[in-house]
Design a protein around this motif. Sequence first.
Motif, PDB file in Angstrom:
ATOM      1  N   UNK A   4       0.848  -1.194   0.000  1.00 51.62           N
ATOM      2  CA  UNK A   4       0.000   0.000   0.000  1.00 51.62           C
ATOM      3  C   UNK A   4       0.880   1.239   0.000  1.00 51.62           C
ATOM      4  N   UNK A   5       0.412   2.285  -0.669  1.00 52.23           N
ATOM      5  CA  UNK A   5       1.156   3.537  -0.670  1.00 52.23           C
ATOM      6  C   UNK A   5       1.146   4.138   0.726  1.00 52.23           C
ATOM      7  N   UNK A   6       2.286   4.679   1.129  1.00 53.41           N
ATOM      8  CA  UNK A   6       2.359   5.357   2.416  1.00 53.41           C
ATOM      9  C   UNK A   6       1.749   6.738   2.277  1.00 53.41           C
ATOM     10  N   UNK A   7       0.928   7.097   3.229  1.00 60.41           N
ATOM     11  CA  UNK A   7       0.293   8.406   3.221  1.00 60.41           C
ATOM     12  C   UNK A   7       1.071   9.305   4.173  1.00 60.41           C
ATOM     13  N   UNK A   8       1.724  10.309   3.628  1.00 60.64           N
ATOM     14  CA  UNK A   8       2.498  11.239   4.444  1.00 60.64           C
ATOM     15  C   UNK A   8       1.693  12.523   4.582  1.00 60.64           C
ATOM     16  N   UNK A   9       1.490  12.965   5.828  1.00 64.97           N
ATOM     17  CA  UNK A   9       0.692  14.160   6.057  1.00 64.97           C
ATOM     18  C   UNK A   9       1.417  15.111   7.008  1.00 64.97           C
ATOM     19  N   UNK A  10       0.961  16.336   7.000  1.00 66.66           N
ATOM     20  CA  UNK A  10       1.398  17.340   7.962  1.00 66.66           C
ATOM     21  C   UNK A  10       0.137  17.836   8.652  1.00 66.66           C
ATOM     22  N   UNK A  11       0.173  17.858   9.972  1.00 67.43           N
ATOM     23  CA  UNK A  11      -0.994  18.319  10.731  1.00 67.43           C
ATOM     24  C   UNK A  11      -0.522  19.116  11.942  1.00 67.43           C
ATOM     25  N   UNK A  12      -1.440  19.843  12.521  1.00 69.16           N
ATOM     26  CA  UNK A  12      -1.098  20.614  13.719  1.00 69.16           C
ATOM     27  C   UNK A  12      -2.152  20.371  14.783  1.00 69.16           C
ATOM     28  N   UNK A  13      -1.763  20.660  16.005  1.00 74.30           N
ATOM     29  CA  UNK A  13      -2.674  20.483  17.120  1.00 74.30           C
ATOM     30  C   UNK A  13      -2.018  20.855  18.430  1.00 74.30           C
ATOM     31  N   UNK A  14      -2.737  20.638  19.503  1.00 69.38           N
ATOM     32  CA  UNK A  14      -2.272  20.951  20.844  1.00 69.38           C
ATOM     33  C   UNK A  14      -1.889  19.659  21.553  1.00 69.38           C
ATOM     34  N   UNK A  15      -0.740  19.668  22.217  1.00 70.10           N
ATOM     35  CA  UNK A  15      -0.276  18.484  22.944  1.00 70.10           C
ATOM     36  C   UNK A  15      -1.206  18.247  24.136  1.00 70.10           C
ATOM     37  N   UNK A  16      -1.838  17.052  24.186  1.00 71.13           N
ATOM     38  CA  UNK A  16      -2.735  16.739  25.298  1.00 71.13           C
ATOM     39  C   UNK A  16      -2.161  15.655  26.201  1.00 71.13           C
ATOM     40  N   UNK A  17      -1.168  14.923  25.713  1.00 71.05           N
ATOM     41  CA  UNK A  17      -0.471  13.933  26.535  1.00 71.05           C
ATOM     42  C   UNK A  17       1.015  14.142  26.306  1.00 71.05           C
ATOM     43  N   UNK A  18       1.718  14.494  27.365  1.00 71.32           N
ATOM     44  CA  UNK A  18       3.142  14.835  27.270  1.00 71.32           C
ATOM     45  C   UNK A  18       3.956  13.694  26.661  1.00 71.32           C
ATOM     46  N   UNK A  19       5.073  14.028  26.004  1.00 72.48           N
ATOM     47  CA  UNK A  19       5.921  13.009  25.395  1.00 72.48           C
ATOM     48  C   UNK A  19       6.474  12.030  26.430  1.00 72.48           C
ATOM     49  N   UNK A  20       6.615  10.781  26.000  1.00 69.18           N
ATOM     50  CA  UNK A  20       7.193   9.741  26.853  1.00 69.18           C
ATOM     51  C   UNK A  20       8.218   8.963  26.033  1.00 69.18           C
ATOM     52  N   UNK A  21       9.352   8.659  26.652  1.00 64.23           N
ATOM     53  CA  UNK A  21      10.395   7.893  25.984  1.00 64.23           C
ATOM     54  C   UNK A  21      10.103   6.409  26.172  1.00 64.23           C
ATOM     55  N   UNK A  22      10.222   5.651  25.094  1.00 62.70           N
ATOM     56  CA  UNK A  22       9.944   4.228  25.111  1.00 62.70           C
ATOM     57  C   UNK A  22      11.084   3.524  24.392  1.00 62.70           C
TER      58      UNK A  22
END
Length: 90
Positions: A4-22
């Motif tokens: 399947x073709x990869x769909x690459x998008x650009x979007x914006x928004x507000x962070x609602x859950x802080x980043x976590x390292x995994x």
Amino acid sequence: MRKAKLIKITTSGTVIKAPARVKTATGKVMATMTIQAESDKRSPYPLKIVAFDINALELMTCQKRNKVTVTGRYEWFNGYQLTGAQVVTS
């Protein structure tokens, strides 16, 4: 079997859950966070952002309630997410 073709998008928004390292099973560095994605086509929705390597470090600099713009591959994995994401602006 065709890929399947990869769909690459650009979007914006507000962070609602802080980043976590995994750490992945292979030991690769990964970071995740959730934003409230905004669109003129539909109501706001939660979108998980997943980044690897140096992009994961950039993602970790984001804070809750910040407005961010990200780009990446749009995929489904237990919900919609942007994988291989890169922070464009924060």
